[in-house]
Motif scaffolding. Sequence first.
Motif, short mmCIF file in Angstrom:
data_model
loop_
_atom_site.label_atom_id
_atom_site.label_comp_id
_atom_site.label_asym_id
_atom_site.label_seq_id
_atom_site.Cartn_x
_atom_site.Cartn_y
_atom_site.Cartn_z
N PHE A 13 0.82 -1.23 0.02
CA PHE A 13 0.01 0.01 0.14
C PHE A 13 0.78 1.34 -0.07
O PHE A 13 0.80 2.20 -0.74
CB PHE A 13 -1.01 -0.13 1.13
N LEU A 14 1.66 1.16 0.62
CA LEU A 14 2.71 2.40 0.97
C LEU A 14 3.53 2.58 -0.55
O LEU A 14 3.76 4.02 -0.88
CB LEU A 14 3.70 2.17 2.24
N ILE A 15 3.98 1.51 -0.97
CA ILE A 15 4.56 1.55 -2.24
C ILE A 15 3.88 2.20 -3.38
O ILE A 15 4.12 2.99 -4.19
CB ILE A 15 5.28 0.39 -2.67
N VAL A 16 2.65 1.84 -3.43
CA VAL A 16 1.63 2.40 -4.44
C VAL A 16 1.25 3.61 -4.11
O VAL A 16 1.49 4.53 -4.97
CB VAL A 16 0.29 1.48 -4.41
N VAL A 17 1.17 4.01 -2.81
CA VAL A 17 0.53 5.50 -2.71
C VAL A 17 1.96 6.47 -3.04
O VAL A 17 1.76 7.23 -3.63
CB VAL A 17 0.50 5.61 -1.14
N ASN A 18 3.09 5.82 -2.58
CA ASN A 18 4.47 6.69 -2.86
C ASN A 18 4.61 7.08 -4.54
O ASN A 18 4.96 8.10 -4.70
CB ASN A 18 5.74 6.12 -2.26
N PHE A 21 2.00 9.19 -5.60
CA PHE A 21 2.27 10.49 -5.21
C PHE A 21 3.54 11.19 -6.10
O PHE A 21 3.58 12.22 -6.52
CB PHE A 21 2.91 10.71 -3.89
N LEU A 22 4.63 10.38 -6.41
CA LEU A 22 5.94 10.80 -7.15
C LEU A 22 5.49 11.00 -8.47
O LEU A 22 5.76 11.96 -9.02
CB LEU A 22 7.04 9.89 -7.09
N PHE A 23 4.43 10.23 -9.12
CA PHE A 23 3.90 10.57 -10.61
C PHE A 23 3.31 11.73 -10.52
O PHE A 23 3.17 12.49 -11.47
CB PHE A 23 2.91 9.41 -10.96
#
Length: 169
Positions: A13-18, A21-23
């Motif tokens: 979940f954190l990887i997907v959210v990060n 966000f970066l994109f």
Amino acid sequence: MKKNLLLYILLVFLIVVNGFFLFNYLGSSDKIENRNRSNGPADFIVKELNFDGDQMLEFERVNREHHHKMRRISRNIKQLKDALFNRISDVSLNENSIDSITTLIGEKEKEKDMEVFYHFKDIQELCNDKQKEKLKKIINDALHKRGKKEQRPPLRNGNGEHRPPPPKH
């Protein structure tokens, strides 16, 4: 096992959210930056001359053609200069060949200057009388500023005479 599964889910979940966000963060700044960036002289001319819709369409066509021609000429000049400087390590120099290449470079530079002149002539054709005067002032200002940038103070020796810089060994 349940603790590990919960940690893996949280990690994904954190990887997907990060990633999201970066994109969005990096992608948005590029779009804003591109929107705020001007196309240089073309945008300046359009803004200063205040072209209407029809003039704008024709200007874009003329400008596009000009850039294609200038790229072609610049590529030709680069190829000729490459050919010239590839001969720098030749044991025996053929003066006729060097002279021929530099003459061709000079002709291409002339073609480039003529293209710029006729490009501005085409832009002038798009203009009304008030815009023509403004364009003339823009061109004159650009020429005079360019000349000032290229001027360098003369080098003088102790006697006040002009002298070339000493050779570097």
